[in-house]
Design an enzyme around this catalytic site. Structure first.
Site, PDB file in Angstrom:
ATOM      1  N   HIS A  82       0.860  -1.190   0.000  1.00  0.00           N
ATOM      2  CA  HIS A  82       0.000   0.000   0.000  1.00  0.00           C
ATOM      3  C   HIS A  82       0.890   1.232   0.000  1.00  0.00           C
ATOM      4  O   HIS A  82       1.893   1.282   0.716  1.00  0.00           O
ATOM      5  CB  HIS A  82      -0.889   0.026   1.252  1.00  0.00           C
ATOM      6  CG  HIS A  82      -1.695   1.291   1.351  1.00  0.00           C
ATOM      7  ND1 HIS A  82      -2.878   1.476   0.671  1.00  0.00           N
ATOM      8  CD2 HIS A  82      -1.466   2.457   1.999  1.00  0.00           C
ATOM      9  CE1 HIS A  82      -3.339   2.677   0.911  1.00  0.00           C
ATOM     10  NE2 HIS A  82      -2.501   3.302   1.709  1.00  0.00           N
ATOM     11  N   ASP A 161     -15.953   2.102   6.279  1.00  0.00           N
ATOM     12  CA  ASP A 161     -14.879   3.057   5.968  1.00  0.00           C
ATOM     13  C   ASP A 161     -15.346   4.084   4.942  1.00  0.00           C
ATOM     14  O   ASP A 161     -15.038   5.268   5.049  1.00  0.00           O
ATOM     15  CB  ASP A 161     -13.625   2.354   5.446  1.00  0.00           C
ATOM     16  CG  ASP A 161     -12.551   3.362   5.058  1.00  0.00           C
ATOM     17  OD1 ASP A 161     -12.055   4.054   5.959  1.00  0.00           O
ATOM     18  OD2 ASP A 161     -12.246   3.497   3.861  1.00  0.00           O
ATOM     19  N   ARG A 168     -15.313  12.196   7.515  1.00  0.00           N
ATOM     20  CA  ARG A 168     -14.027  12.805   7.910  1.00  0.00           C
ATOM     21  C   ARG A 168     -13.651  13.914   6.939  1.00  0.00           C
ATOM     22  O   ARG A 168     -13.180  14.980   7.335  1.00  0.00           O
ATOM     23  CB  ARG A 168     -12.917  11.735   7.940  1.00  0.00           C
ATOM     24  CG  ARG A 168     -13.029  10.803   9.123  1.00  0.00           C
ATOM     25  CD  ARG A 168     -12.097   9.618   8.955  1.00  0.00           C
ATOM     26  NE  ARG A 168     -10.703  10.000   8.830  1.00  0.00           N
ATOM     27  CZ  ARG A 168      -9.777   9.272   8.221  1.00  0.00           C
ATOM     28  NH1 ARG A 168     -10.090   8.113   7.673  1.00  0.00           N
ATOM     29  NH2 ARG A 168      -8.540   9.687   8.157  1.00  0.00           N
ATOM     30  N   SER A 183      -8.474   3.191   8.749  1.00  0.00           N
ATOM     31  CA  SER A 183      -9.050   3.269   7.406  1.00  0.00           C
ATOM     32  C   SER A 183      -8.210   2.460   6.413  1.00  0.00           C
ATOM     33  O   SER A 183      -8.732   1.633   5.658  1.00  0.00           O
ATOM     34  CB  SER A 183      -9.115   4.746   6.989  1.00  0.00           C
ATOM     35  OG  SER A 183      -9.384   4.875   5.630  1.00  0.00           O
ATOM     36  N   LYS A 187      -9.065  -1.855   5.056  1.00  0.00           N
ATOM     37  CA  LYS A 187      -9.214  -2.227   3.642  1.00  0.00           C
ATOM     38  C   LYS A 187      -8.209  -3.308   3.239  1.00  0.00           C
ATOM     39  O   LYS A 187      -8.498  -4.172   2.425  1.00  0.00           O
ATOM     40  CB  LYS A 187      -9.071  -0.983   2.758  1.00  0.00           C
ATOM     41  CG  LYS A 187     -10.320  -0.107   2.851  1.00  0.00           C
ATOM     42  CD  LYS A 187     -10.205   1.181   2.082  1.00  0.00           C
ATOM     43  CE  LYS A 187      -9.347   2.170   2.783  1.00  0.00           C
ATOM     44  NZ  LYS A 187      -9.541   3.566   2.510  1.00  0.00           N
TER      45      LYS A 187
HETATM   46  N1  URA Z   1      -6.158   6.788   2.687  1.00  0.00           N
HETATM   47  C1  URA Z   1      -7.176   6.058   3.227  1.00  0.00           C
HETATM   48  O1  URA Z   1      -7.601   5.067   2.670  1.00  0.00           O
HETATM   49  N2  URA Z   1      -7.673   6.470   4.398  1.00  0.00           N
HETATM   50  C2  URA Z   1      -7.236   7.549   5.055  1.00  0.00           C
HETATM   51  O2  URA Z   1      -7.735   7.850   6.114  1.00  0.00           O
HETATM   52  C3  URA Z   1      -6.192   8.299   4.478  1.00  0.00           C
HETATM   53  C4  URA Z   1      -5.658   7.888   3.281  1.00  0.00           C
END
Ligand code: URA
Length: 442
Positions: A82, A161, A168, A183, A187
């Protein structure tokens, strides 16, 4: 559920029990908690933070708000990477097929770009016919069959999320380390991984601008990933300069394929040492994390030999076909020098060494050319961008190309060119070159 006492408790800096967190995420996903109350909770978390147990509970509750991928038992480890996002970061494109050829399964669930940061899915959308929205069964079947997939989240994955991130975004609570950690990792945990490498960027074009902030986020994510049973490590990488030589969706897809094609180097225009070293570095970390290699040096060599064999390039084509691409149309597009209406070159005004190439400014120019989104709903022009970027440390002669601008029309190309003049600095002496990977956090 009576949510108000939990908001008040967090407002006062108290610790919430895991069961309380699980319950409010479940209730919120079921639309039983209104957005205004969840926004208040997010603000309380923003100021008061979450400890490690609370962050773990939040992450797992968010993961469990939807479908989780289930893979059959297999000796090939499940791995992914990621990135927190940067300019020119197309690492995922060559990395997925490389990892598949190294004996991994790679269920790479990626996102779209917003603002100056590009998204892997947008780059893939520039490939004729390529489908990024796949049902969970197809994701699993493709990973089992060919070893890799790059696709988007389905509507049924981590729905909590999606809703919380939108809140957010609208309530000024994005920059909270526990919320970002939960977050991102919720995922990734959906993929049921054995190992994960996190590329946490720092610098002028990064989400976390200072190395200290990037380190804090990386440490939190590494700790949580490992706590949740995924062997996780993070690298902190410099995002003051674009990665590789191209930015913009199709130009980046093309550069990702060039990396798979050019093996040990290629022509000077195509050579992207930083991109190549980051792709190989991510693969090497995963080889060590999964004990497929004993040391980083051996792993690096293993990854390099695999890339040089040409097998990942073939695997890339296999992935494209599996996801709907007509290879003939793709190869025809690949053969074009540009798919934009206008291409102009920015020339060096003097000879010397490139001492600066500002990634943020390049990102802003690409976004304003139409290559990025100002809002989530913005349409993208896949053909625009910047390529042949001269990188810091390189010698350029007067009138040499500093970069090429691909634009929808002449006026936009000229406006971009004028803005990009301040992007590059040229000095008489070669500049000191900071390392691309500043730190590894295990
Ligand atoms: N990327 C995400 O998936 N979530 C966040 O909170 C910030 C960056």
């Amino acid at each position: 559920m009576n949510f108000l006492p939990l908001i008040e408790a967090k407002r006062e800096g108290k610790t919430l029990a895991s069961e309380q967190i699980q319950e409010f995420i479940r209730e919120f996903a079921a639309r039983k908690i209104p957005d205004y109350q969840m926004a208040a909770m997010l603000m309380a978390i923003y100021f008061r933070g979450l400890d490690s147990a609370e962050t773990t509970a939040l992450t797992l509750a968010m993961r469990d708000s939807g479908d989780v991928l289930k893979f059959p038992k297999d000796k090939r480890p499940l791995v992914d990477k990621h990135s927190t996002g940067g300019i020119g970061d197309k690492v995922s494109l060559p990395l997925a097929p490389l990892l598949a050829c190294l004996g991994f399964r790679v269920p790479m669930i990626s996102g779209r770009g917003l603002g100056i940061t590009g998204g892997t899915l947008d780059k893939l959308d520039s490939i004729p016919g390529f489908k990024t929205l796949l049902p969970a069964e197809k994701i699993v079947a493709q990973v089992q069959e060919i070893g890799c997939v790059i696709c988007g989240q389905t509507d049924r994955m981590v729905p909590a999320d999606k809703k919380i991130y939108a809140l957010r975004d609208a309530s000024g609570t994005v920059p909270s380390i526990p919320l970002i950690t939960a977050s991102i990792l919720s995922k990734k945990l959906v993929e049921n991984l054995d190992a994960l490498v996190l590329d946490v960027k720092f610098g002028c074009a990064a989400f976390m601008q200072t190395k200290a902030d990037a380190r804090k986020l990386a440490k939190a994510m590494v700790m949580l990933g490992n706590k949740c049973g995924v062997n996780t490590c993070a690298i902190l990488t410099d995002m003051n300069t674009p990665l590789g030589r191209a930015g913009g969706n199709w130009l980046e897809a093309k550069e990702g394929v060039a990396l798979l094609d050019c093996r040990t180097g290629g022509t000077p225009v195509l050579r992207c040492d930083d991109l190549r070293s980051l792709v190989l570095g991510c693969a090497a970390h995963l080889l060590v994390q999964t004990r497929k290699s004993k040391s980083l040096a051996t792993a690096h060599k293993q990854a390099e030999d695999c890339l040089n064999s040409g097998a990942p390039r073939k695997k890339w084509d296999e992935m494209l076909v599996a996801q709907g691409t007509d290879l003939k149309a793709f190869n025809q597009k690949l053969a074009l020098d540009s798919t934009a209406s206008v291409v102009v070159e920015l020339k060096a005004e003097k000879s010397g060494f490139v001492s600066k190439c500002d990634a943020r400014l390049i990102g802003e120019v690409i976004r304003d050319l139409g290559g990025g989104r100002l809002t989530k709903e913005s349409a993208i022009n896949y053909d625009v961008g910047v390529d042949q970027i001269a990188k810091p440390g390189e010698r350029v002669e007067k009138s040499a190309t500093l970069c090429r601008i691909h634009a929808a029309d002449k006026a936009q190309a000229e406006a971009a060119s004028a803005r990009l003049e301040t992007t590059f600095e040229i000095s008489a002496k070669p500049p000191g070159k900071p390392p691309l990977v500043a730190e590894v956090i295990r």
